[in-house]
Design a protein around this motif. Structure first.
Motif, mmCIF file in Angstrom:
data_model
loop_
_atom_site.group_PDB
_atom_site.id
_atom_site.type_symbol
_atom_site.label_atom_id
_atom_site.label_comp_id
_atom_site.label_asym_id
_atom_site.label_seq_id
_atom_site.Cartn_x
_atom_site.Cartn_y
_atom_site.Cartn_z
ATOM 1 N N ILE A 1 1.085 -1.319 -0.146
ATOM 2 C CA ILE A 1 -0.041 0.098 0.017
ATOM 3 C C ILE A 1 0.997 1.119 -0.116
ATOM 4 O O ILE A 1 0.587 2.241 -0.699
ATOM 5 N N PHE B 1 -4.871 4.284 0.306
ATOM 6 C CA PHE B 1 -4.909 3.475 1.569
ATOM 7 C C PHE B 1 -6.540 3.131 1.584
ATOM 8 O O PHE B 1 -7.000 2.051 1.738
ATOM 9 N N ILE C 1 -7.777 0.694 -1.308
ATOM 10 C CA ILE C 1 -7.526 -0.727 -1.193
ATOM 11 C C ILE C 1 -8.180 -1.142 0.090
ATOM 12 O O ILE C 1 -8.861 -2.307 0.145
#
Lengths: 336, 440
Positions: free
Chosen positions: B39, B379, B382
């Motif tokens: 990430i 972030f 995801i």
């Protein structure tokens, strides 16, 4: 005879598909152009509005089919269309109330509206995928062909067949009806006239007592119907896939801008210009040319100017050329 | 609360999110350091893209929705610079392809020359169309056989020209250059149009760039993808076979597989952070310089800036090229990270509009805001999926396990992403239109 064969091949592979595709683009572009002329921004969520309306129509179609209802030789989706339109109208009014109204009151710049429409686009796209999934859906039923290639050959004795799909016929007929109704509404009714007045000169329109919120509301209602009809026709003719509808944004905008943003006639002309150029430039001309040209000049290759995957490039090139030479479009649109 | 404190706190918040992702598997966190670093790496790449877009939108007010195209060009640069040349490709048709492309360019130049030199009228149109038609036929006559020649070479593995075989890090600036070149061409034609038109124009060009990369197999292998591109970091397998590395990992109490994967990812994180910091420093200096003030003056009032003798169109072109170049660099970095080029996966929602969400949420006009937006939104992008699943599981807890509604809702949780991103964008635009870190 060869000439007739060439003509039939041309009509079959270029003329008919382009007319159907052009009608779908034209109805889509009319929606974009209406939003632009009344609300004064480019609505990036239009493709996903089409997807939403089509999705509701498909769901209702499935429900009708499960009840055993059918529309004879015509696709059941036509029966479900009013439900799709109504749902899209509700969604449009809801979006306007919750999202766009705030910025209208603030008199925000057009680019802010475009940005907001990006947000709406994301949400609608997500909503459609959430409900029906990202996959391909086919929902056309009923009679497949008005004239099939074999019947046509038997009828005329020509070597080339001409096939017209039912959906293509329906597309053209619906397009004519929709456009006639829209022009009647814009030119003859009181609400339509006030819409045009508002789009021409907002201040003067307000001064003469036109209620802007009413005009905006009617615009969204019309845009919702146009978007749903365009989406359902496209879906019947080809197939429904959320991402394809999002991508339709490009040819639709190209059509609206080429014709002149804000001009309804321009939107229709633009739709057909884009459709015909896309189809003619990506069509393999070998078949037509072998009939017309003498033996010695027979082409070896497919005589395809560009591969079909470049159809975006075609609509886009036309768009750029028109913008460079005639920035307001072919039918003088307006430039805010 | 001063601006500096607010900025630090927000960055700290993102840092804590990523640390939590690595350390705990409560809620929607996965508790895997590999996932946390993954990430972080893509977040850094996204932050660089957002920086580029902020340059165009925040500094100059240019509405570019063709980011995907520039990112893809950066990826193409990696293939052209670092992959090994296909043996025989140049003799089989590479030269012919280059010649054909030069012919095509010359045709366009000739057509423009005709347009500029001749008197307006019917004759001019006829000559122009004739030049274009002849040029096109000649171009196809040279191009088609050459392409067939190149694509016939070992089509299962190659079938493309290959690259120059140079170190992969060189591809990053090369990606920037390639994107800058394309941006210059686009800017020359499309800048000066109204903002909406520029948006449509860039949207279209991005689609065309992707179409070219998908279809021109001789260039990028099209949808067959280019895999196994050279990497700046060693392969994990090699590390695991390296006795020294295994011993070192054992010192830290890590097993070799985990250690090698983390080592490689950390290496990328470091490299990306360096690039990001350099670009951020440059953008910050540009913002504070007279040039940056001029850009913002043009953005706020073009007419006044023009009256002060500023050449608005040229400045726009300049910043359009610079911003696109940054996106190209980011694209090259992303392809290096994946070590493969997959033209089929470029999607405008992910590569154009998501970057826009990052810029708007972070705060347009503020470089730190873009970086923050890039990391934070990535972030979320995801993590929205597990969050959505969690949410739907909670909502449907009351429904019986076999019900169709519950099954459909759980299946669809994956599509929460777009919905959430749209919602975030709308909420920010409505309640905090200047973003988390407003422009100073």
């Amino acid at each position: 005879m060869d000439f007739l064969n060439a003509l039939v091949a041309f009509v079959n592979f270029v003329g008919v598909p382009a007319i159907a595709y052009g009608s779908q683009l034209a109805i889509g572009a009319l929606g974009v152009t209406l939003v632009y002329s009344v609300l004064r921004f480019s609505n990036f969520a239009h493709g996903d509005t089409m997807a939403f309306g089509t999705m509701i129509t498909i769901l209702v179609t499935w429900w009708l089919q499960s009840l055993g209802v059918s529309f004879g030789p015509l696709p059941t989706a036509l029966l479900a269309l009013p439900a799709g339109i109504a749902a899209t109208m509700a969604l449009m009014l809801f979006t306007d109330r919750t999202v766009y109204k705030f910025y209208r009151a603030q008199k925000a710049k057009p680019v802010v509206f475009v940005m907001v429409s990006l947000g709406v686009m994301f949400m609608m796209n997500g909503l459609v995928r959430f409900v029906i999934g990202p996959g391909d859906q086919r929902f056309a039923d009923g009679e497949r062909f008005l004239i099939s290639a074999r019947d046509f050959k038997a009828m005329t004795g020509l070597r080339e067949g001409l096939a017209i799909k039912t959906t293509q016929g329906i597309t053209v007929i619906t397009a004519v009806i929709v456009v006639a109704l829209l022009f009647w509404f814009l030119n003859k009714t009181r609400t339509g006239k006030s819409m045009r007045a508002y789009s021409d000169n907002e201040d003067l329109a307000l001064l003469s007592g036109i209620n802007p919120e009413r005009v905006v509301m009617y615009t969204w209602l019309i845009v919702a119907s146009l978007a749903t009809i365009a989406g359902v026709l496209y879906g019947l003719d080809k197939s429904f896939k959320p991402f394809t509808y999002f991508q339709l944004l490009l040819p639709i905008f190209a059509a609206a801008i080429v014709g002149g943003l804000g001009s309804p006639i321009g939107a229709i002309a633009g739709g057909f210009i884009i459709a015909f150029s896309e189809v003619t430039i990506t069509y393999a001309w070998k078949k037509v040319l072998t009939y017309v040209l003498p033996e010695s000049l027979k082409p070896d290759g497919l005589v395809q100017l560009l591969s079909t995957d470049y159809k975006f490039a075609v609509s886009f090139t036309i768009l750029v050329i028109v913008l460079l030479f005639k920035p307001t479009g072919l039918f003088k649109g307006k430039a805010v | 609360m001063s601006d500096t404190v607010k900025t630090s706190l927000l960055f700290l918040f993102v840092g804590v999110l990523i640390l939590l992702e690595g350390s705990t598997n409560a809620l929607f966190f996965s508790g895997s350091w590999n996932s946390a670093l993954l990430i972080l790496n893509m977040g850094l790449v996204s932050a660089i893209m957002a920086l580029g877009v902020n340059l165009q939108w925040g500094f100059a007010g240019l509405f570019n929705v063709g980011i995907m195209g520039f990112v893809a060009l950066g990826g193409l640069a990696v293939v052209l610079v670092s992959s090994a040349p296909t043996p025989g490709a140049w003799s089989q048709g590479g030269v012919g392809i280059i010649m054909a492309l030069v012919m095509g360019a010359m045709t366009l130049v000739a057509a423009i020359a005709v347009f500029r030199m001749m008197e307006p009228g019917k004759l001019r149109s006829v000559v122009m169309i004739a030049v274009l038609a002849v040029g096109f036929v000649v171009y196809r006559a040279i191009f088609d056989p050459s392409v067939a020649g190149v694509e016939a070479i070992d089509p299962a593995l190659a079938g493309n020209l290959g690259g120059l075989g140079l170190p992969v890090l060189l591809a990053w600036p090369a990606g920037g250059l390639l994107a800058a070149g394309a941006a210059w061409l686009i800017g020359k034609t499309a800048l000066g149009l109204r903002s909406d038109y520029l948006a449509i124009a860039t949207l279209g060009i991005a689609e065309i760039i992707i179409a070219v990369m998908k279809n021109e197999d001789w260039l990028s292998r099209g949808v067959k993808n280019v895999i196994g591109l050279p990497r700046p970091m060693p392969y994990e397998v090699d590390l695991q076979n390296d006795a020294e590395f295994v011993a070192k990992a054992a010192d830290y109490g890590l097993d070799p597989v985990l250690a090698s994967t983390l080592y490689v990812k950390l290496g990328y994180s470091l490299m990306f952070t360096v690039v990001l910091l350099v670009l951020l420093w440059m953008a910050q200096m540009a913002l504070k310089s007279p040039w940056g003030r001029m850009m913002r003056a043009i953005r706020d009032n073009e007419v006044a800036a023009e009256a002060m003798g500023k050449n608005v169109t040229r400045r726009h072109l300049q910043i359009f090229v610079l911003g696109s170049a940054i996106c190209g660099i980011a694209g090259a970095m992303m392809t290096t990270l994946d070590s493969q080029l997959t033209p089929g996966t470029y999607n405008p929602l992910r590569f154009t509009f998501l970057i826009w969400v990052m810029v708007i949420v972070g705060g347009s006009g503020n470089n730190f805001g873009s970086v923050l937006g890039g990391l934070l939104i990535w972030f979320l992008w995801i993590k929205v999926e597990p969050m959505g699943l969690l949410l739907i599981e909670t909502i449907t807890a009351g429904l019986s396990d076999g019900s169709a509604v519950k099954a459909h809702l759980l299946d669809s949780a994956a599509h929460m992403r777009l919905l959430t991103m749209g919602l975030i964008l709308l909420l920010v635009l409505r309640f905090s239109p200047r973003g988390l870190l407003p422009e100073r």
